[in-house]
Design a protein around this motif. Structure first.
Motif, PDB file in Angstrom:
ATOM      1  N   HIS A  33       1.305  -2.792  -5.700  1.00  0.00           N
ATOM      2  CA  HIS A  33       1.311  -4.114  -5.060  1.00  0.00           C
ATOM      3  C   HIS A  33       1.169  -5.168  -6.128  1.00  0.00           C
ATOM      4  O   HIS A  33       0.598  -4.921  -7.193  1.00  0.00           O
ATOM      5  CB  HIS A  33       0.179  -4.225  -4.050  1.00  0.00           C
ATOM      6  N   LEU A  34       1.679  -6.364  -5.863  1.00  0.00           N
ATOM      7  CA  LEU A  34       1.499  -7.488  -6.792  1.00  0.00           C
ATOM      8  C   LEU A  34       0.961  -8.721  -6.074  1.00  0.00           C
ATOM      9  O   LEU A  34       0.072  -9.384  -6.568  1.00  0.00           O
ATOM     10  CB  LEU A  34       2.834  -7.835  -7.480  1.00  0.00           C
ATOM     11  N   CYS A  35       1.491  -9.030  -4.898  1.00  0.00           N
ATOM     12  CA  CYS A  35       1.051 -10.256  -4.228  1.00  0.00           C
ATOM     13  C   CYS A  35      -0.154 -10.005  -3.327  1.00  0.00           C
ATOM     14  O   CYS A  35      -0.791 -10.941  -2.868  1.00  0.00           O
ATOM     15  CB  CYS A  35       2.200 -10.898  -3.446  1.00  0.00           C
ATOM     16  N   TRP A  36      -0.464  -8.753  -3.078  1.00  0.00           N
ATOM     17  CA  TRP A  36      -1.643  -8.448  -2.265  1.00  0.00           C
ATOM     18  C   TRP A  36      -2.904  -8.504  -3.121  1.00  0.00           C
ATOM     19  O   TRP A  36      -2.886  -8.110  -4.290  1.00  0.00           O
ATOM     20  CB  TRP A  36      -1.503  -7.054  -1.638  1.00  0.00           C
ATOM     21  N   GLY A  44       3.038 -10.742   1.509  1.00  0.00           N
ATOM     22  CA  GLY A  44       4.303 -10.089   1.847  1.00  0.00           C
ATOM     23  C   GLY A  44       5.512 -10.535   1.076  1.00  0.00           C
ATOM     24  O   GLY A  44       6.634 -10.410   1.571  1.00  0.00           O
ATOM     25  N   SER A  45       5.362 -11.039  -0.141  1.00  0.00           N
ATOM     26  CA  SER A  45       6.537 -11.567  -0.841  1.00  0.00           C
ATOM     27  C   SER A  45       7.093 -10.640  -1.928  1.00  0.00           C
ATOM     28  O   SER A  45       8.290 -10.611  -2.143  1.00  0.00           O
ATOM     29  CB  SER A  45       6.218 -12.932  -1.463  1.00  0.00           C
ATOM     30  N   CYS A  46       6.233  -9.907  -2.633  1.00  0.00           N
ATOM     31  CA  CYS A  46       6.755  -9.172  -3.794  1.00  0.00           C
ATOM     32  C   CYS A  46       7.537  -7.925  -3.376  1.00  0.00           C
ATOM     33  O   CYS A  46       8.469  -7.525  -4.035  1.00  0.00           O
ATOM     34  CB  CYS A  46       5.623  -8.803  -4.746  1.00  0.00           C
ATOM     35  N   LYS A  47       7.118  -7.322  -2.272  1.00  0.00           N
ATOM     36  CA  LYS A  47       7.755  -6.123  -1.690  1.00  0.00           C
ATOM     37  C   LYS A  47       7.548  -4.851  -2.513  1.00  0.00           C
ATOM     38  O   LYS A  47       8.191  -3.832  -2.251  1.00  0.00           O
ATOM     39  CB  LYS A  47       9.255  -6.348  -1.412  1.00  0.00           C
ATOM     40  N   CYS A  49       5.063  -3.083  -2.317  1.00  0.00           N
ATOM     41  CA  CYS A  49       4.288  -2.171  -1.476  1.00  0.00           C
ATOM     42  C   CYS A  49       5.130  -1.520  -0.385  1.00  0.00           C
ATOM     43  O   CYS A  49       4.578  -0.890   0.514  1.00  0.00           O
ATOM     44  CB  CYS A  49       3.130  -2.927  -0.833  1.00  0.00           C
ATOM     45  N   CYS A  61       1.446  -3.789   2.989  1.00  0.00           N
ATOM     46  CA  CYS A  61       0.305  -4.710   2.888  1.00  0.00           C
ATOM     47  C   CYS A  61       0.171  -5.555   4.142  1.00  0.00           C
ATOM     48  O   CYS A  61      -0.869  -6.133   4.384  1.00  0.00           O
ATOM     49  CB  CYS A  61       0.449  -5.623   1.676  1.00  0.00           C
TER      50      CYS A  61
HETATM   51  S1  FES Z   1       1.982  -6.299  -1.954  1.00  0.00           S
HETATM   52 FE1  FES Z   1       3.512  -7.845  -2.195  1.00  0.00          FE
HETATM   53  S2  FES Z   1       4.654  -7.523  -0.355  1.00  0.00           S
HETATM   54 FE2  FES Z   1       3.018  -6.182  -0.069  1.00  0.00          FE
END
Ligand code: FES
Ligand SMILES: Cc1cc2nc3c(=O)[nH]c(=O)nc-3n(C[C@H](O)[C@H](O)[C@H](O)COP(=O)(O)O)c2cc1C
Ligand code: SF4
Ligand code: SF4
Lengths: 234, 597
Positions: A33-36, A44-47, A49, A61
């Motif tokens: 994960h990156l944005c979580w 929910g932006s980096c995807k 996860c 996430c």
């Molecule tokens: S951690 Fe970034 S979209 Fe889920």
């Protein structure tokens, strides 16, 4: 009775409202994960996860776990797609790790190692946004932003300042600060803000401490991000 | 230029200082200054007591908001493939030459700027341009000359020839919806006789499915909203109509808006909503005043407001918000964000709008055509409605037909009609392919013309673009790829970067520099778009390429320079500077040893 779903074939318990990612972590399974971030609601932006649940791609996430769900995460297929998403982030910005002072402490770099990303594959975009050094204690290098909005959320929701925001859209989207001049030095930003200490990559950098800790003894130099993240709860 | 602060204060006051009106406020401030000077953003932030960064974030999101100076005449050429086929690009160049400007750059004196914009929904009477937001149709060289003169003489837009701004309905085939005349109030009166539950039951019997693209069953949506907790429910009419090649909602709003608004009231009656909002795309700005006037008439007639048609407790009213050039705002959760005055970024779902929508309130979002259709169900009953069309796709569908055909315009057919029949009716004798459902839809090749327009076969929100045998499928797909790259909101990685990468590959192929590995890369990016995107824009952005690659592969392979790797640039040409500096031109200073010279 506790509820369960299957994560890569293993039963994982969850409580109502828990997302797939949260429940998996609680059971000791790492999902990239990156944005979580554990302190913030899902974004929910980096995807990174993404997992397959019942054959469909979902953001783990953000999606609440459901009884009996069958989740595929650490599979060659999902990891290949995650690697491609990382490659997209790498070519979108300027990530010259050897010359970046975040090297070794950077989640993007650490995930690239984790997922065995050997090349960037796609053509580089080479964005050219000037560095902002106007603030006495903090430097901004906009060309490394991955748009996780953690600084935006931290500044707005924790610091109560809204120092950061994203503007424009699509591939032109970029970070701006809360000042008509566009300069960080003209905002009420402080090096002690939560937002100053949350960027997963090398955009928001403290001045004068860049190489205090030598490369080689940094956060992800000794252990993989999948290990560090689980140990440190992030 | 007027002083910034008083103007901003006035506009903000008109909106009651409500930050959820931020987008509307920015649109109105821009109408005064022509663009949004930096101090005006600061002033708006101050007056609304919101961070300036938020205002800048919103101002930068929408194509029709300009945080940097722009021409006093802003001329935007609709850039849909159908406009291009009617010669729009050559007309754009001609106008640029006449006015001495480059596309995308305001003239030095600030008089004029010329650029392209996504499909303006006038494909049946293109090429179309927007001048300061006002639509001009049927552009040709004569009109371009006249426009150049008017701009040079700085004639105010109000004094331009009225014929420029004439917009036709071009209705070519009428059925259940467009045929009969409608008595305003009759559909509401019929529903009131049934009571809310009885009315919802008729909706169930009708089997009506959403006409905005996804085809969700309408009564299920209404029922979920009715049953959701929360007293302040909302009905939203999605009039964003941004899908390239779609223009049927424009015609409904121009000539059948009574049905649309009454449909919103019917939704309110079924769900208990008291607030109605229309999200009207900025390109249809010309419809705003007539629609507002109609709302006033309906209030006067007791069809909106308190105690509608004398029914105690049935209170419902409608307001109209303008969009500002963002296709993604047609996606229902991005639309809600935009209605709340934010950047049009799609939300995480669940929760769905029916439980948490506009300002967190239970909200029904329906397409213009869906809402208009509910008046038929109220008047004729659900069973009668379900008797036309197919079992899974009841009723009729409006098609917006454009491209290579003799009679472009609006056609209303019962669902189940074959593509072949439609082609015959619109006079398309030489069709090679049809793009059904717009850029995000399906590419139908000749051998599939027996297929039917229906949710279970070829679904469509209404676009039907015809391409004859002289057109190149690759060019069509490339136009759509550019559209998606321009319209990606940029929230999620796969779509933000993937659409930009895809554009790069298609441009490389167009230059004849493609290699076989590029096709493999295209397929790989397509897969990520489909699988990992956050909303329908990203997941369907790959459709035109995937479809044409399968059905018209030679159109791509013809463009490959070699079947092996080929860089995006000419390696040998890139060495020219080095040769010049070193003064060398011997064979060894060339990649191919000088043979190619
Ligand atoms: S951690 Fe970034 S979209 Fe889920
Ligand atoms: C990128 C994107 C754009 C959309 N644009 C529109 C639009 O312009 N008009 C519309 O009615 N629906 C549009 N939709 C579909 C809406 O999200 C939503 O499904 C629809 O408004 C629901 O109404 P309906 O059930 O009456 O069709 C779009 C969806 C996506 C993913
Ligand atoms: S600056 Fe850092 S924290 Fe902020 S959005 Fe960019 S990558 Fe995320
Ligand atoms: S798929 Fe595209 S339009 Fe949709 S959220 Fe992602 S970036 Fe935005």
């Amino acid at each position: 009775m506790t509820k369960q779903f299957l994560f890569d074939g293993q039963p994982v318990e969850f409580e109502d409202g828990q997302t797939i990612l949260e429940a998996a972590r609680a059971a000791g399974h790492y999902i990239p994960h990156l944005c979580w971030h554990p302190d913030f609601p899902p974004h929910g932006s980096c995807k990174l996860c993404i997992v397959k649940a019942g054959g469909r791609h979902v953001s783990s996430c953000a999606l609440p776990a459901r009884e009996g769900m069958e989740v595929e995460s650490n599979t060659p297929e999902m990891n290949a797609e995650r690697r491609a998403l990382l490659q997209m982030l790498f070519v979108e910005g300027n990530h010259f790790c050897p010359s970046c002072e975040k090297s070794g402490n950077c989640q993007l770099q650490a995930l690239a190692y984790e997922l065995e990303m050997a090349t960037a594959r796609f053509n580089h975009f080479f964005p050219d946004r000037p560095v902002d050094a106007s603030h006495p204690d903090v430097l901004l290098d906009f060309n490394r932003c991955i748009f996780c909005e953690l600084c935006v959320r931290a500044s707005r929701d924790v610091d109560g300042k809204s120092v950061f925001a994203l503007t424009d859209r699509g591939i032109h989207k970029h970070l701006v600060v809360n000042a008509e001049s566009g300069r960080l030095g003209d905002t009420d930003f402080s090096v002690d803000d939560r937002a100053a200490n949350i960027c997963p990559v090398g955009v928001i950098l403290r001045k004068r401490v860049g190489f205090a800790l030598p490369i080689g003894s940094r956060k992800y130099d000794g252990a993989a991000i999948s290990v560090v993240a689980m140990k440190e709860g992030e | 230029m007027p002083e910034v602060d008083p103007v901003v204060q006035q506009v903000v006051a008109r909106h009651g200082g409500d930050p959820s009106h931020l987008l509307q406020i920015l649109i109105e401030v821009q109408e005064v200054f022509g663009y949004l000077p930096a101090p005006s953003l600061t002033a708006v932030a101050r007056e609304l007591a919101v961070p300036r960064s938020r205002v800048e974030g919103v101002a930068g999101f929408y194509s029709f908001l300009y945080p940097a100076p722009i021409g006093r005449y802003r001329i935007l050429f609709s850039d849909n493939i159908t406009d291009q086929m009617l010669g729009s690009r050559a007309l754009l160049e001609a106008l640029c030459r006449k006015l001495w400007v480059e596309p995308g750059k305001p003239s030095e004196d600030g008089l004029v700027s010329i650029d392209t914009t996504s499909c303006t929904g006038l494909c049946d009477q293109g090429p179309a341009v927007l001048v300061n937001g006002r639509a001009i149709t049927r552009l040709d060289y004569r009109r371009v000359n006249e426009i150049a003169e008017l701009v040079r003489k700085a004639v105010p837009l109000d004094r331009w020839p009225a014929a420029f701004f004439q917009i036709e309905d071009n209705v070519r085939r009428r059925d259940a919806l467009l045929g009969p005349t409608f008595q305003p109030g009759s559909a509401l009166a019929a529903a009131l006789k049934l009571g809310p539950a009885g009315w919802l039951e008729q909706m169930r019997l009708s089997g009506l499915r959403g006409r905005g693209g996804a085809g969700f069953t309408t009564h299920v949506k209404w029922k979920s909203c009715r049953d959701a907790a929360g007293p302040d429910k909302v009905v939203v009419c999605n009039a964003d109509e941004g899908e390239p090649g779609t223009f049927k909602d424009r015609v409904l709003l121009a000539s059948h808006a009574e049905r649309v608004f009454e449909g919103m009231a019917l939704a309110a009656y079924a769900t208990g909503a008291r607030t109605g909002l229309v999200y009207l795309r900025g390109e249809y700005r010309f419809l705003l005043e007539p629609l507002r006037a109609l709302l006033d008439r309906m209030r006067g007639d007791g069809l909106l407001g308190r105690s509608i048609l004398g029914e105690k407790g049935f209170d419902f009213d409608i307001d109209i918000h303008l969009g500002a050039g963002a296709y993604v705002c047609g996606e229902e959760t991005a639309l809600l964000e935009s209605l709340e005055g934010k950047r049009g970024t799609p939300r995480i779902r669940p929760p769905f709008p029916v439980t948490r929508g506009y300002l967190g309130r239970p909200t029904v979002v329906n397409n213009v055509e869906t809402l208009a259709k509910t008046t038929l169900i109220s008047l004729g009953g659900g069973a009668a409605f379900a008797a036309t069309g197919t079992a899974q796709s009841t009723g009729t569908k409006l098609l917006s037909i454009s491209g290579d055909c003799a009679l472009p315009g609006i056609y209303e057919y019962p669902f189940g009609v074959t593509i072949e029949r439609v082609l015959e009716d619109c006079g398309a004798g030489d069709a090679q392919l049809v793009q059904v459902g717009g850029a995000s839809g399906v590419t139908i090749a000749g051998y599939e013309f027996q297929r039917r327009i229906a949710f279970e076969d070829v679904p469509t929100a209404g676009a039907f673009m015809v391409f004859d045998s002289g057109r190149d499928p690759f060019d069509i797909a490339r136009n759509f790829v550019h559209f998606f790259a321009h319209e990606s909101c940029g929230f999620c990685t796969p779509c933000r970067v993937g659409t930009a990468l895809l554009k790069g590959y298609m441009d490389k192929l167009a230059l004849g520099r493609g290699a076989k590995v590029d096709l493999a890369d295209i397929e790989w990016v397509d897969r990520l778009l489909r699988n990992a995107s956050h909303c329908g824009l990203g997941s369907s952005a790959a459709n035109p390429v995937v479809d044409t690659l399968i059905k018209f592969r030679p159109s791509y392979e013809r463009r490959l320079k070699s079947l092996e790797f080929e860089p995006a640039f000419d390696l040998d040409a890139a060495l020219a500077d080095a040769r010049r500096i070193t003064g060398r031109d011997d064979p060894a200073a060339h990649l191919d040893g000088g043979r190619g010279r």
